[in-house]
Write an enzyme that holds these catalytic residues in place. Sequence first.
Site, short mmCIF file in Angstrom:
data_model
loop_
_atom_site.label_atom_id
_atom_site.label_comp_id
_atom_site.label_asym_id
_atom_site.label_seq_id
_atom_site.Cartn_x
_atom_site.Cartn_y
_atom_site.Cartn_z
N HIS A 111 0.80 -1.28 0.11
CA HIS A 111 0.01 0.16 0.02
C HIS A 111 0.72 1.28 -0.13
O HIS A 111 0.21 2.21 -0.15
CB HIS A 111 -1.05 -0.13 1.20
CG HIS A 111 -0.37 0.00 2.39
ND1 HIS A 111 -0.06 -0.82 3.32
CD2 HIS A 111 -0.18 1.39 3.24
CE1 HIS A 111 0.34 -0.24 4.42
NE2 HIS A 111 0.50 1.12 4.43
N ASP A 144 0.22 -7.62 1.40
CA ASP A 144 0.57 -6.34 1.47
C ASP A 144 2.24 -6.17 1.81
O ASP A 144 2.74 -5.56 2.60
CB ASP A 144 0.07 -5.86 2.79
CG ASP A 144 0.22 -4.16 3.03
OD1 ASP A 144 0.42 -3.48 1.81
OD2 ASP A 144 0.13 -3.55 3.83
N SER A 192 4.43 2.71 7.64
CA SER A 192 4.16 1.56 6.82
C SER A 192 5.51 1.30 6.01
O SER A 192 6.12 2.23 5.21
CB SER A 192 3.16 1.81 5.68
OG SER A 192 1.95 1.78 6.55
#
Length: 475
Positions: free
Chosen positions: A203, A236, A318
């Site tokens: 992402h 992910d 992230s």
Amino acid sequence: MSTENEGTAVPPAPSAPPVPVDAPAAPAPQAQAPQGPYGQDAQGPAPQGPGASGDIGHPGASSSAPDPSWPPPPPPAAPYGDGGSGSGPGGWGSSYQQPAPKPGRGRGGLVAAVLAAALLAGGLGGGLGYVLAKDNDESTGSTTVSASANGGDVKRDPGTTAGVAGKALPSTVTIEAESTSGEGGTGTGFVFDKQGHIVTNNHVVADAVDGGKLTATFPTGKKYDAEVVGHAQGYDVAVIKLKDAPSDLKPLTLGDSDKVAVGDSTIAIGAPFGLSDTVTTGIISAKNRPVASSDGSGSQASYMSALQTDASINPGNSGGPLLDARGNVIGINSAIQSTGNGGFGTGQSGSIGLGFAIPINQAKYVAQELIKNGKPVYAKIGASVSLDDSSDGAQITDQGAGGAAPVEPGGPAAKAGLKPGDVIIKLDDRVIDSGPTLIGEIWTHQPGDKVTITYERGGKQRTAEVTLGSRVGDN
């Protein structure tokens, strides 16, 4: 458990993250400053639909005036973003007004008295000082004490947080991804090998996959253009590669996430809200935490059997490494649970101590497949399971995703004798409470692994040995 992916949006367009867990917003107290930002790219709804394939990732009082016989309390510091609050005059939180001087003696008398007292105290102190110094000289000699020029050098051993951070920071990068339309966000990544491959979250780089712009910046300020080598939405995980990579890259050492214990120290590195090269610390709060997350873009959800940490993780963390006390990478910071209240005008929430990382043993396998083939490879059982929230297990649906058979003919589940309506309650020694939990556990394995599945049929428990199959790609 559903969460949101956390990644930071870069002005003007931030990225969005994870999935469910609706928490009612707490009423804002009067005259309270805006809440601090938090950790996600953006909140997205949980995956919908009656069922999804178990082998893919379809599946967040007025105060009174002061008493003249007692000094009033000092005025408290005003809340952030506020000028201070209070009710009645002279009440707690209001500005204190010094009372007017009482009539009577003039100020000159007061000053003279204070001056006399000062002179007396000075004379007395001087006399005492002379006597003490004289006695001291007669008994022990000089009273002079030499002060050290400095406190000495600070030693930062390899096992300290500073030692670990100092070694790991040069091998982390801040990633900026931008789509062809100018939308994008900021995330983090770390050096995977000497060839210039960087591991991060899917992402984080999703906006740059189809012809967008991607850059990676080291703590030294050196910036490199990069390209996406491969990305896996379900896991992910993504791998990018630096263009014209330097020859002195130092890959971070990968640990063994299976050997991590609850209570172990953790160190997270990332760029929360664009603040590059930020280091935070905490512990492993839990292991094998089932997490379903989304980047809020409408793409399929990600599932993981995550490492939970209380190290502060926010949007922009992230893709960054979660390290153990020795500096080994044990996970990739990926998602957070939040209260849903944003700040800094971003609409995103901040860390509440519930962060989740993809175990590095799983991420390593995925990254190697992406580098080798450019596509992810998923383990599967070949059966569609319900994605409804449940605590009873993962039920095989009566109809498969997209009209397919609920149990793939000739697939792993069919060969093991599983049928529609069966409720899977354990995979090896892991309790399965829902479809997303089953998917996350399956994806911790590799195709060809043998697992024991415990399921219920007609009120009776049964077990079956299943050899996991494989599926290539996210479609």
